[in-house]
Scaffold this motif. Structure first.
Motif, short mmCIF file in Angstrom:
data_model
loop_
_atom_site.label_atom_id
_atom_site.label_comp_id
_atom_site.label_asym_id
_atom_site.label_seq_id
_atom_site.Cartn_x
_atom_site.Cartn_y
_atom_site.Cartn_z
N ALA A 159 0.82 -1.21 0.00
CA ALA A 159 0.00 0.00 0.00
C ALA A 159 0.85 1.26 0.00
CB ALA A 159 -0.91 0.01 1.23
N LYS A 160 0.33 2.26 -0.71
CA LYS A 160 0.93 3.59 -0.68
C LYS A 160 -0.21 4.56 -0.47
CE LYS A 160 4.52 2.26 -3.95
NZ LYS A 160 5.03 2.42 -5.34
N LEU A 161 -0.33 5.03 0.74
CA LEU A 161 -1.45 5.91 1.06
C LEU A 161 -0.95 7.32 1.28
CD1 LEU A 161 -2.84 3.16 1.48
CD2 LEU A 161 -3.93 4.13 3.50
N ASN A 162 -1.62 8.23 0.61
CA ASN A 162 -1.41 9.65 0.87
C ASN A 162 -2.77 10.15 1.33
OD1 ASN A 162 -0.42 12.17 1.02
ND2 ASN A 162 -0.04 12.44 -1.16
N ALA A 163 -3.10 9.80 2.56
CA ALA A 163 -4.48 9.95 2.99
C ALA A 163 -4.58 10.09 4.49
CB ALA A 163 -5.29 8.72 2.55
N GLY A 164 -5.65 10.76 4.92
CA GLY A 164 -6.00 10.78 6.33
C GLY A 164 -6.77 9.51 6.64
N ILE A 165 -6.54 8.95 7.82
CA ILE A 165 -7.11 7.65 8.16
C ILE A 165 -7.83 7.76 9.49
CG2 ILE A 165 -6.57 5.28 8.83
CD1 ILE A 165 -4.14 5.50 6.93
N ARG A 166 -8.99 7.14 9.53
CA ARG A 166 -9.72 7.06 10.80
C ARG A 166 -10.35 5.69 10.89
NH1 ARG A 166 -14.66 8.42 13.28
NH2 ARG A 166 -15.68 8.76 11.28
N ALA A 167 -10.08 4.98 11.98
CA ALA A 167 -10.61 3.63 12.15
C ALA A 167 -10.61 3.29 13.63
CB ALA A 167 -9.78 2.61 11.37
N ARG A 168 -11.26 2.20 13.95
CA ARG A 168 -11.21 1.73 15.33
C ARG A 168 -9.81 1.19 15.63
NH1 ARG A 168 -13.60 -3.62 15.69
NH2 ARG A 168 -11.45 -4.27 15.80
N GLU A 169 -9.30 0.44 14.67
CA GLU A 169 -7.99 -0.18 14.85
C GLU A 169 -7.27 -0.14 13.50
OE1 GLU A 169 -8.30 -4.09 16.51
OE2 GLU A 169 -6.31 -4.69 15.78
N VAL A 170 -5.99 0.14 13.54
CA VAL A 170 -5.22 0.24 12.30
C VAL A 170 -3.97 -0.61 12.41
CG1 VAL A 170 -3.99 1.80 10.72
CG2 VAL A 170 -6.06 2.59 11.89
N ILE A 171 -3.72 -1.38 11.38
CA ILE A 171 -2.48 -2.15 11.28
C ILE A 171 -1.76 -1.68 10.03
CG2 ILE A 171 -1.46 -4.44 11.01
CD1 ILE A 171 -3.93 -5.57 12.40
N VAL A 172 -0.50 -1.31 10.20
CA VAL A 172 0.24 -0.74 9.07
C VAL A 172 1.37 -1.67 8.69
CG1 VAL A 172 1.47 1.29 8.19
CG2 VAL A 172 -0.29 1.57 9.97
N LEU A 173 1.29 -2.15 7.46
CA LEU A 173 2.36 -2.98 6.92
C LEU A 173 3.09 -2.27 5.78
CD1 LEU A 173 0.22 -6.22 6.73
CD2 LEU A 173 2.14 -5.91 8.27
N GLY A 174 2.47 -1.24 5.21
CA GLY A 174 3.02 -0.56 4.04
C GLY A 174 3.32 0.89 4.34
N GLY A 175 3.09 1.76 3.34
CA GLY A 175 3.45 3.16 3.45
C GLY A 175 2.25 4.06 3.60
N VAL A 176 2.34 4.98 4.56
CA VAL A 176 1.27 5.93 4.81
C VAL A 176 1.87 7.31 4.98
CG1 VAL A 176 -0.58 6.65 6.37
CG2 VAL A 176 -0.18 4.22 5.95
N ASN A 177 1.29 8.25 4.28
CA ASN A 177 1.65 9.66 4.45
C ASN A 177 0.35 10.39 4.79
OD1 ASN A 177 2.65 12.19 4.42
ND2 ASN A 177 3.58 12.08 2.40
N GLY A 178 0.12 10.61 6.06
CA GLY A 178 -1.13 11.23 6.48
C GLY A 178 -1.38 10.98 7.94
N ASP A 179 -2.31 11.73 8.50
CA ASP A 179 -2.63 11.59 9.91
C ASP A 179 -3.51 10.37 10.13
OD1 ASP A 179 -2.92 15.19 10.52
OD2 ASP A 179 -1.17 13.87 10.29
#
Lengths: 228, 184
Positions: free
Chosen positions: B92-112
């Motif tokens: 994953a390549k996310l350039n995004a704001g994220i909102r969830a109950r639970e988040v697991i990150v294995l890839g790339g995120v650019n955002g709050d």
């Protein structure tokens, strides 16, 4: 203890701290296969003494996010801003020993624009560790100026500087807080500092800050507490 | 595309392989002995019964999911998975704001990221942005740059709301309000 007018390096208190031994493993080395080294830190103890009893502070940690540091600082009720400045330098300038690129004004401006660029945010404390040692001389003053801008008046910073005069490769570490006066040093290879920092050089580096206090240690890392 | 994986899109899993990407991982102890955390291997594929966006999908816009979501593509915009788990896959390549109950990150995120219960940043993940969460786990080797604000409220401590079982594979609740490009 600090006095607001004092800007000379002080060793009297530091000698008493040096007497409380620094525990370092005989197996400390620069390759990543070594186990973390336990190291008592008078500078760290002093840093947390200054913020004891306060909550909701904003603290800056240059060692990169780690479970240990996050848990320790957030359990005290503080917010943590985390960045692995050494990794950021590698991303920006391409690998260790990248001082040639750090001298390029274009790369410097890009780096400063993308890092520590907090528009309105200020911090109540900063754990710089040894990151400043790996900034090329032209990049260091603007970084220190940037730190002065983002630190609140009266805030404290902890910085480490190697004592060896020869700028040869030194072990580098991930600095993990075990408790208020103890660090766990997880090896992350070796790197050549950009320059040697004498006590005088460190004082000059932070000349626009309120004061600088040195802690003598038995190992090759000099600990410095700087007050904004 | 939004539903269960297709056989030709994912490699088959051997029997017994952990499939749940959100199993609790013990936090790294301060006295860890090595940089390789002794935790369960992160799943590189979505588990069964979870809405999935594959690695070849590019989305520009807002994603809203009312069930657990596995997201392994490229997203520019926002991703909301209220009351459920969002897993950001290794590609994953996310350039995004994220909102969830639970988040697991294995890839790339650019955002709050706002994870009401917890966020789990795995080794080799890269997250640049500010985190607001009830709890955080970060493995050695993960790259993170940003602030961490622990939410200390009863709201964050509430037990997870279990998602409703999927009714039909085709009746996906994932809504994407924008055009989707799929690389071939």
């Amino acid at each position: 203890m600090f006095t607001d007018r004092w800007k000379r390096s002080e060793t009297a208190d530091a000698r008493s701290h040096a007497a409380s031994a620094i525990e370092t493993s005989a197996h400390r080395n620069s390759d990543n296969s070594a186990s973390p080294t336990k190291r008592r830190s008078s500078g760290l103890e002093q840093f947390f003494t200054h913020i004891r009893g306060e909550e909701n502070l904003d603290l800056l940690d240059f060692s990169g996010a780690s479970q240990a540091n996050i848990e320790f600082i957030t359990s005290m009720g503080h917010r943590l801003y985390s960045e692995d400045l050494i990794a950021t330098l590698d991303f920006a300038f391409g690998g260790p020993d990248n001082y040639g690129k750090q001298l390029d004004p274009v790369h410097q401006q890009a780096f400063l624009a993308q890092n520590l660029n907090f528009k309105t945010r200020q911090f109540d404390g900063a754990l710089l560790w040894d990151a400043l040692e790996f900034l090329a001389p032209p990049l260091l003053p603007p970084m220190v100026d940037r730190l002065r801008d983002i630190m609140k008046p009266g805030a404290y910073m902890l910085a480490l500087f190697h004592t060896e005069e020869r700028c040869e490769a030194v072990p580098t570490w991930h600095y993990r807080i075990a408790n208020g006066n103890t660090l766990l040093l997880a090896p992350r290879g070796s790197r050549r500092p950009a320059q040697h920092f004498s006590n005088r050089a460190v004082e000059k580096l932070f000349q626009d800050f309120d004061n600088v206090k040195f802690f003598l240690t038995r190992d090759s890392l000099r600990e410095v507490i700087v007050k904004r | 595309m939004w539903n269960k994986k297709r056989d030709d899109e994912y490699t088959p899993k051997p029997a017994g392989q952990p499939v749940h990407p959100a199993q609790d991982v013990k936090p790294e102890p301060a006295s860890y002995a090595s940089t390789s955390a002794p935790v369960k291997a992160p799943a590189a594929e979505p588990p069964r019964g979870v809405a999935a966006i594959g690695k070849s999908v590019i989305i520009k816009g807002n994603i809203l999911s009312r069930e657990d979501l596995w997201l392994d593509g490229e997203v520019e915009g926002t991703v909301e998975v209220p009351e459920h788990r969002l897993t950001i896959g290794p590609h994953a390549k996310l350039n995004a704001g994220i909102r969830a109950r639970e988040v697991i990150v294995l890839g790339g995120v650019n955002g709050d990221v706002e994870a009401m219960e917890k966020i789990d940043i795995r080794k080799d993940a890269k997250l640049v942005g500010n985190i607001k969460t009830g709890g955080i786990i970060i493995e050695d080797g993960a790259y993170f740059k940003g602030s961490i604000d622990i939410i200390r409220s009863q709201e964050a401590a509430k037990p997870a709301v279990q998602p409703r079982p999927k009714e039909q594979p085709t009746a996906t609740p994932v809504a994407a309000a924008v055009a989707v490009e799929q690389k071939r």
